[in-house]
Design a protein around this motif. Sequence first.
Motif, PDB file in Angstrom:
ATOM      1  N   ASP A 187     -24.999  17.677  44.784  1.00 55.89           N
ATOM      2  CA  ASP A 187     -24.349  16.725  45.689  1.00 55.89           C
ATOM      3  C   ASP A 187     -23.647  15.624  44.899  1.00 55.89           C
ATOM      4  O   ASP A 187     -22.533  15.203  45.270  1.00 55.89           O
ATOM      5  CB  ASP A 187     -25.377  16.101  46.640  1.00 55.89           C
ATOM      6  CG  ASP A 187     -25.768  17.036  47.771  1.00 55.89           C
ATOM      7  OD1 ASP A 187     -25.053  18.039  48.001  1.00 55.89           O
ATOM      8  OD2 ASP A 187     -26.806  16.771  48.424  1.00 55.89           O
ATOM      9  N   ASN A 188     -24.283  15.120  43.833  1.00 58.43           N
ATOM     10  CA  ASN A 188     -23.636  14.123  42.977  1.00 58.43           C
ATOM     11  C   ASN A 188     -22.323  14.667  42.430  1.00 58.43           C
ATOM     12  O   ASN A 188     -21.270  14.024  42.534  1.00 58.43           O
ATOM     13  CB  ASN A 188     -24.530  13.760  41.791  1.00 58.43           C
ATOM     14  CG  ASN A 188     -25.781  12.981  42.144  1.00 58.43           C
ATOM     15  OD1 ASN A 188     -26.798  13.081  41.457  1.00 58.43           O
ATOM     16  ND2 ASN A 188     -25.734  12.209  43.216  1.00 58.43           N
ATOM     17  N   LEU A 189     -22.394  15.857  41.838  1.00 59.90           N
ATOM     18  CA  LEU A 189     -21.228  16.440  41.181  1.00 59.90           C
ATOM     19  C   LEU A 189     -20.107  16.732  42.166  1.00 59.90           C
ATOM     20  O   LEU A 189     -18.932  16.446  41.900  1.00 59.90           O
ATOM     21  CB  LEU A 189     -21.642  17.723  40.455  1.00 59.90           C
ATOM     22  CG  LEU A 189     -20.552  18.455  39.676  1.00 59.90           C
ATOM     23  CD1 LEU A 189     -19.970  17.578  38.584  1.00 59.90           C
ATOM     24  CD2 LEU A 189     -21.090  19.760  39.098  1.00 59.90           C
ATOM     25  N   PHE A 190     -20.469  17.271  43.331  1.00 68.89           N
ATOM     26  CA  PHE A 190     -19.437  17.662  44.288  1.00 68.89           C
ATOM     27  C   PHE A 190     -19.012  16.505  45.192  1.00 68.89           C
ATOM     28  O   PHE A 190     -18.198  16.696  46.101  1.00 68.89           O
ATOM     29  CB  PHE A 190     -19.878  18.902  45.063  1.00 68.89           C
ATOM     30  CG  PHE A 190     -19.806  20.134  44.193  1.00 68.89           C
ATOM     31  CD1 PHE A 190     -18.673  20.913  44.179  1.00 68.89           C
ATOM     32  CD2 PHE A 190     -20.850  20.460  43.337  1.00 68.89           C
ATOM     33  CE1 PHE A 190     -18.584  22.021  43.349  1.00 68.89           C
ATOM     34  CE2 PHE A 190     -20.774  21.563  42.505  1.00 68.89           C
ATOM     35  CZ  PHE A 190     -19.641  22.349  42.506  1.00 68.89           C
ATOM     36  N   SER A 191     -19.526  15.314  44.913  1.00 69.81           N
ATOM     37  CA  SER A 191     -18.923  14.097  45.438  1.00 69.81           C
ATOM     38  C   SER A 191     -17.826  13.623  44.496  1.00 69.81           C
ATOM     39  O   SER A 191     -16.800  13.086  44.926  1.00 69.81           O
ATOM     40  CB  SER A 191     -19.982  12.996  45.588  1.00 69.81           C
ATOM     41  OG  SER A 191     -20.960  13.372  46.518  1.00 69.81           O
ATOM     42  N   SER A 372     -22.834   4.933  45.707  1.00 63.75           N
ATOM     43  CA  SER A 372     -22.062   6.068  46.208  1.00 63.75           C
ATOM     44  C   SER A 372     -22.921   7.316  46.107  1.00 63.75           C
ATOM     45  O   SER A 372     -24.021   7.298  45.540  1.00 63.75           O
ATOM     46  CB  SER A 372     -20.771   6.272  45.392  1.00 63.75           C
ATOM     47  OG  SER A 372     -21.051   6.879  44.148  1.00 63.75           O
ATOM     48  N   ARG A 373     -22.403   8.408  46.611  1.00 66.96           N
ATOM     49  CA  ARG A 373     -23.111   9.692  46.522  1.00 66.96           C
ATOM     50  C   ARG A 373     -23.102  10.241  45.103  1.00 66.96           C
ATOM     51  O   ARG A 373     -23.745  11.240  44.822  1.00 66.96           O
ATOM     52  CB  ARG A 373     -22.477  10.705  47.482  1.00 66.96           C
ATOM     53  CG  ARG A 373     -22.678  10.368  48.962  1.00 66.96           C
ATOM     54  CD  ARG A 373     -22.050  11.437  49.836  1.00 66.96           C
ATOM     55  NE  ARG A 373     -22.667  12.740  49.613  1.00 66.96           N
ATOM     56  CZ  ARG A 373     -22.038  13.905  49.796  1.00 66.96           C
ATOM     57  NH1 ARG A 373     -20.758  13.915  50.148  1.00 66.96           N
ATOM     58  NH2 ARG A 373     -22.676  15.044  49.579  1.00 66.96           N
ATOM     59  N   GLN A 374     -22.382   9.583  44.202  1.00 67.17           N
ATOM     60  CA  GLN A 374     -22.364  10.013  42.806  1.00 67.17           C
ATOM     61  C   GLN A 374     -23.540   9.446  42.008  1.00 67.17           C
ATOM     62  O   GLN A 374     -23.783   9.896  40.885  1.00 67.17           O
ATOM     63  CB  GLN A 374     -21.052   9.593  42.128  1.00 67.17           C
ATOM     64  CG  GLN A 374     -19.840  10.355  42.624  1.00 67.17           C
ATOM     65  CD  GLN A 374     -18.551   9.933  41.933  1.00 67.17           C
ATOM     66  OE1 GLN A 374     -17.502   9.917  42.548  1.00 67.17           O
ATOM     67  NE2 GLN A 374     -18.616   9.583  40.648  1.00 67.17           N
ATOM     68  N   ASN A 375     -24.256   8.467  42.547  1.00 70.02           N
ATOM     69  CA  ASN A 375     -25.366   7.883  41.799  1.00 70.02           C
ATOM     70  C   ASN A 375     -26.447   8.919  41.538  1.00 70.02           C
ATOM     71  O   ASN A 375     -26.834   9.682  42.437  1.00 70.02           O
ATOM     72  CB  ASN A 375     -25.965   6.697  42.561  1.00 70.02           C
ATOM     73  CG  ASN A 375     -25.106   5.455  42.464  1.00 70.02           C
ATOM     74  OD1 ASN A 375     -24.068   5.451  41.795  1.00 70.02           O
ATOM     75  ND2 ASN A 375     -25.526   4.399  43.145  1.00 70.02           N
ATOM     76  N   MET A 376     -26.943   8.914  40.318  1.00 67.36           N
ATOM     77  CA  MET A 376     -27.900   9.912  39.855  1.00 67.36           C
ATOM     78  C   MET A 376     -29.134  10.015  40.749  1.00 67.36           C
ATOM     79  O   MET A 376     -29.491   9.079  41.469  1.00 67.36           O
ATOM     80  CB  MET A 376     -28.357   9.564  38.438  1.00 67.36           C
ATOM     81  CG  MET A 376     -29.171   8.274  38.342  1.00 67.36           C
ATOM     82  SD  MET A 376     -29.815   7.986  36.683  1.00 67.36           S
ATOM     83  CE  MET A 376     -30.694   6.423  36.940  1.00 67.36           C
ATOM     84  N   VAL A 377     -29.809  11.156  40.629  1.00 65.76           N
ATOM     85  CA  VAL A 377     -31.113  11.326  41.272  1.00 65.76           C
ATOM     86  C   VAL A 377     -32.133  10.414  40.604  1.00 65.76           C
ATOM     87  O   VAL A 377     -32.985   9.812  41.258  1.00 65.76           O
ATOM     88  CB  VAL A 377     -31.559  12.799  41.182  1.00 65.76           C
ATOM     89  CG1 VAL A 377     -32.977  12.974  41.698  1.00 65.76           C
ATOM     90  CG2 VAL A 377     -30.585  13.695  41.938  1.00 65.76           C
ATOM     91  N   GLY A 378     -32.037  10.309  39.273  1.00 69.48           N
ATOM     92  CA  GLY A 378     -32.949   9.458  38.518  1.00 69.48           C
ATOM     93  C   GLY A 378     -33.056   9.946  37.087  1.00 69.48           C
ATOM     94  O   GLY A 378     -32.364  10.879  36.673  1.00 69.48           O
TER      95      GLY A 378
END
Length: 525
Positions: A187-191, A372-378
């Motif tokens: 999801d991060n990448l495809f944002s 944003s939706r690009q922020n890492m999972v962690g």
Amino acid sequence: MQSDAHTTSTLASVIRTHAAERPGAVALIQDDEAVTYKELHARSNRVAQALQACGIGPADRVAFLDKNGIAYFELLFGAAKLNAVLVAINWRLTPREVEYIVNDAEATVFVFGAEYADMAAALARELKRVKKFVVIGANDRFEPYARWRDAAGSTDPGIEAAGSDIAFHVYSSGTTGHPKGVMLSHDNLFSLLPASSANWKVDASSVNMVALPVFHIGGCGWAMVGMFNGCTSVIVRDVQPAALIDLIGKHRITHAFLVPVLLHVMQLAPNAARGDYSSLKLVVYGAAPISEEVLGGAVKLLGCGFAQAYGLTETTGAIVTLPPEDHDLEGLHRHRLRAAGKPHAGVEVKIVAPQTGEELPVGTPGEIWTRSRQNMVGYWRLEGDSATSMTGDGWLKTGDIGYFDGDGYLYIHDRLKDMIITGGENVYPAEVENVLMKHETVADVAVIGIPSEKWGESPLAVVVPVKGAVVNEKDLLAFARKYLAGFKVPVGIELRAELPRTPSGKVLKKDLRAHYWEGCTRAIN
């Protein structure tokens, strides 16, 4: 037929889609080898089967140590077809640093280039979980990659990933001396990919140069912008300025992402004036500061559009862009060349007081926060650091200091942390200081960034000698090279009787930096 890249939502779906819709289109070119999307799909299927035979399954990590090459993409998509994760390692690191990352990632398969086979052999006993070693190229001690790959079946395993599953596991330097594994989801990448494609006008007809190393978000992220759109990517293994210039004309490159040091040295190349740049549409630059002189010279030489990108590994790369129309070398808005640009659609950026999180007014420097939706999972296995870096309502603290002007342009002013960016690589002074303090002649040390026309900035060590000892600069730097990658080693040593400190004992690095940065408009060059 032009594929609809926007129907893809995971790494594996990228290659599956393009192999079905544009099988004969060339996906990758490296030297004299060209690989179509159909061929890349088949090769990555074999890699997936070979990995599966090694016990790799969903969420497992596969370590990769080599320079840019076609094999990286075969492994990336092969692992993705198992919902596993490829971990690309910085090939500039020392054996100790590589050992830490392979063990920290809990990788069970380690694939590496032949030039790193000696390192792999020396580390074999220390790599606790690795069960399978595979070498790309010729080496008698390990199974060759091509034979390992081609011995497997060519059927797609058909495993699907969820959007929340991890696509990239990228290591970024840590302030404590150990790198952190940044987890980026599909999801991060495809944002990122649709927004960047639109901003940079990349489509299936583009020819994309991949010159930045793929262990860096600027390299793997940029490569995926091209792959997402189904265009041709030209892979650069060893970056030589004159060779880059020739590649642009030979392959009719339309898009490239280059760090400022490359833009500088390309202008000095003997074939610079003879280069054919007529195919170029856009050069994106970033990952390090750039001077107006270098930028202006590059614009005049290459004659195409330029865009600056600002982002972090933790934001899956670019979140802010300064577009071509703002690269006005002579007009009223020349000052915007010093700006990072404006946030992308769907990306929130604000400036806050670091201590309180209170949003600051226009023109006031503070810490840059983004959501944003690009922020890492962690961070991998670092829940505490993840919680410290991100707020409960989704804001990521970048650690950079900046401000907005009245027109909504973001300017990067300084760094909240002491990080030094040299040639696009992050150097954390604490790591270098910890190494230098081990030397018998060093009583105290502070590492700071100083201006570099070539690299943007470079690390310098300010050393207080042990009483009665003589610090030999050559010997001390040679000592540092035993423990640190070359780009982390200081470019010089400054000797002082003592370091300036606050009453609480904190080194006043701004005082140490001050005279080196006199005349510079920003504290990060």
